[in-house]
Design a protein around this motif. Structure first.
Motif, short mmCIF file in Angstrom:
data_model
loop_
_atom_site.label_atom_id
_atom_site.label_comp_id
_atom_site.label_asym_id
_atom_site.label_seq_id
_atom_site.Cartn_x
_atom_site.Cartn_y
_atom_site.Cartn_z
N MET A 387 0.86 -1.15 0.10
CA MET A 387 -0.12 0.21 -0.12
C MET A 387 0.79 1.43 -0.06
O MET A 387 0.55 2.20 -0.60
CB MET A 387 -1.03 -0.05 1.32
N GLU A 388 1.97 1.07 0.76
CA GLU A 388 2.83 2.37 0.74
C GLU A 388 3.63 2.45 -0.70
O GLU A 388 3.74 3.86 -0.86
CB GLU A 388 3.98 2.03 1.96
N LYS A 389 3.85 1.55 -1.34
CA LYS A 389 4.71 1.64 -2.58
C LYS A 389 3.75 2.07 -3.69
O LYS A 389 4.40 2.61 -4.65
CB LYS A 389 5.29 0.24 -2.85
N ASN A 390 2.41 1.94 -3.72
CA ASN A 390 1.90 1.97 -5.06
C ASN A 390 0.60 3.08 -4.59
O ASN A 390 0.32 3.26 -3.62
CB ASN A 390 1.03 0.76 -5.25
N ASP A 391 0.21 3.64 -5.96
CA ASP A 391 -0.71 4.76 -5.77
C ASP A 391 -2.29 4.41 -5.51
O ASP A 391 -3.24 5.25 -4.96
CB ASP A 391 -0.52 5.78 -6.95
N THR A 392 -2.58 3.36 -6.46
CA THR A 392 -3.94 2.74 -6.09
C THR A 392 -4.05 1.67 -5.68
O THR A 392 -3.17 0.80 -5.44
CB THR A 392 -4.40 2.63 -8.05
N TYR A 393 -5.36 1.32 -5.24
CA TYR A 393 -5.77 0.12 -4.67
C TYR A 393 -7.23 -0.25 -4.76
O TYR A 393 -7.98 0.74 -5.09
CB TYR A 393 -5.30 0.09 -3.17
N THR A 394 -7.68 -1.58 -4.45
CA THR A 394 -9.07 -1.70 -4.27
C THR A 394 -9.54 -1.98 -3.27
O THR A 394 -9.05 -3.00 -2.72
CB THR A 394 -9.27 -2.70 -5.67
N LEU A 395 -10.97 -1.82 -3.00
CA LEU A 395 -11.77 -2.43 -2.07
C LEU A 395 -13.17 -3.21 -2.58
O LEU A 395 -13.60 -2.83 -3.26
CB LEU A 395 -12.48 -1.47 -1.18
N THR A 396 -13.07 -4.58 -2.43
CA THR A 396 -13.99 -5.41 -3.08
C THR A 396 -14.94 -6.20 -1.93
O THR A 396 -14.58 -6.31 -0.81
CB THR A 396 -13.07 -6.39 -3.97
N PHE A 397 -15.96 -6.44 -2.26
CA PHE A 397 -16.90 -7.07 -1.54
C PHE A 397 -17.78 -8.37 -2.24
O PHE A 397 -17.76 -8.27 -3.47
CB PHE A 397 -18.20 -6.01 -1.26
N TYR A 398 -18.01 -9.20 -1.38
CA TYR A 398 -18.26 -10.55 -2.04
C TYR A 398 -19.44 -11.01 -1.17
O TYR A 398 -20.15 -10.47 -0.11
CB TYR A 398 -17.13 -11.44 -1.80
#
Length: 487
Positions: A387-398
């Motif tokens: 998370m610290e190294k990258n600019d984007t991320y995802t939140l996913t629901f199931y």
């Protein structure tokens, strides 16, 4: 006096008052006759007759006859009035309450049946205006799973309202010439308490030993639930083009093939739409015993007013195979329930290296005029580095079908295990290069906006501060929502 002649002898309130006035024993007998308690003790009789303890009760012949009749009448009338709701009215499978209805539709194509059921469910969910939603669909297999929330109103007056918020999962299995509806995972929220159907309306819990009467505390839940299911299945039959749909759950209805036409959803006086603030507690479960399926929030011919064909701010195409894109203000569901009960996965990294972790802390909102999502990651977690190294991320629901996969991701570290292989989830790369999974019904892609480590000085709740003393506190990440996809 013959009790059965009371109505004819006293046709109105005035005559009833005049005729019964002064006949205290008769009034007491009538009061006890209308009671629905299981039995009466000797002390109960004494209290009703206003006799002190140890004082013998001397009664004449007429009172003896009244009490004899009274002793037998409540059970008989109770059983006759509620026979529909006695043994077998609430079907169970492997200890779980499951209502099921089969419809025979000779000559009807599977896709036509699917479209009818989908349209009916969509209209019903839209009318509810709450957390009801289509969880997922798989048209090629004729499967639809939806979550519903509706109020059961037990009684209502100008001064009081007695009701329970009922949540449930409904699954449709559409086949050639046939459709089966299955309702399960029934939950009630009543007076700040939550109950499962199995502990409130099942035969074992709600009926007496002889299965001839319903316990008073369970009666309203059982009766109103059975009536609700009858109405639900009858409405579904109407939507399928059937008429005179048989109410018993175990029976099947037949109809000749007709053109697709969705009947309006009937409303009953005892069922209200739940507000958007209602809480449900139920998630899809039918997929735990069925093949995993993909999700579709709209039928093929439904208007796509909320779909965004425009590219993302990066200039790349924002489409994602198998998903429809929504604006952030159209994110479906109750985020508190989705986090607290259903959980989510936070996934950080790129194709070269990524990791996911289960989380239940976070939320949605706006900041600096941007739609945002925030989450918390402990620096001891492997995902924190990515998370610290990258600019984007995802939140996913199931859906509930992937509960075990989320448990695996939350109890194993990507440092020493292949979590993709262990969880069985299928990685997918978004147009901006973030990682997500094709099993998710909802994907929220974010770009980091703020990162702030929590400090003990920032904790105002003494209990929380005490609990976390000496422990590594989390770091909060606030991300601008750049993409939302739903199946």
């Amino acid at each position: 006096m013959k009790l059965l002649n009371i109505v004819s002898q006293y046709p109105d309130e005035a005559s009833c008052r005049a005729g019964i006035k002064g006949r205290r024993y008769l009034l007491i007998a009538l009061r006890l006759l209308t009671s629905i308690v299981k039995s009466f003790s000797a002390s109960k009789f004494q209290r009703q007759l206003r006799h002190k303890r140890y004082v013998p009760i001397r009664m004449g012949k007429s009172l003896s006859i009244l009490i004899t009749i009274m002793a037998s009448m409540p059970v008989i009338s109770f059983a006759q009035a509620d026979n529909k709701y006695l043994a077998g009215a609430v079907p169970e499978e492997n200890g779980k309450v499951v209502f099921r209805k089969e419809y025979e539709l000779k000559g009807a194509d599977r896709n036509a049946i699917y479209e009818r059921v989908y349209s009916w469910l969509t209209e019903r969910i839209k009318a509810n205006e709450n957390n009801s939603r289509i969880l997922f669909t798989k048209k090629e297999d004729g499967q639809i799973v939806a979550q519903g929330e509706e109020y059961l109103v037990f009684s209502s007056s100008a001064f009081s309202l007695d009701r329970a918020l009922m949540s449930y999962n409904i699954t449709a299995f559409c086949e050639q010439d046939k459709c089966t509806l299955q309702v399960e995972r029934i939950r009630y929220q009543y007076e700040d308490k939550k109950y499962a159907a199995e502990e409130q309306i099942s035969d074992k819990v709600a009926l007496n030993r002889k299965k001839t009467a319903i316990f008073r505390v369970n009666k309203k839940f059982r009766v109103f639930t059975v009536d609700f299911m009858d109405t639900l299945f009858e409405n579904a039959g109407m939507a399928l083009g059937l008429r005179n749909v048989a109410i018993p759950v175990s029976s099947a209805a037949e109809a000749s093939p007709q053109q697709i036409a969705v009947a309006p959803v009937a409303k009953t006086a005892t069922i209200e739409n739940a507000p958007a603030t209602g809480v449900d507690n139920a998630s899809a479960t039918s997929a735990t015993t069925r093949p995993a399926v993909s999700i579709s929030a709209q039928p093929a011919n439904a208007p796509a007013a909320d779909v965004i064909p425009a590219p993302t701010s990066s200039g790349l195409s924002s489409s994602l195979a198998g998903y429809k894109q929504l604006t952030p203000d159209k994110i479906p569901g109750n985020i508190i329930k989705m986090l607290n009960e259903d959980w989510m996965l936070i996934t950080a990294g790129t194709d070269a290296h990524f990791n996911m972790m289960t989380a239940s802390w976070g939320g949605l909102g706006t900041l600096y005029g941007k739609p945002i999502a925030f989450c918390f990651i402990n620096p001891t977690r492997y995902t924190y580095q990515l998370m610290e190294k990258n600019d984007t991320y995802t939140l996913t629901f199931y859906t509930e079908a992937y509960r075990e996969a989320l448990k695996y991701c939350g109890s194993n570290s990507g440092r020493d295990k292949d979590k993709v292989k262990g969880s069985g989830l299928t990685p997918v790369t978004t147009p901006t290069g973030s990682k997500t999974f094709s099993e998710a019904w909802l994907i929220i892609e974010c770009r980091k906006l703020i990162g702030q480590s929590l400090s003990y000085d920032a904790l105002f709740d003494e209990k929380v501060k005490s609990e976390w003393t000496g422990k590594q506190l989390h770091k909060m990440y606030i991300g601008e929502i750049i993409n939302v996809w739903v199946k």
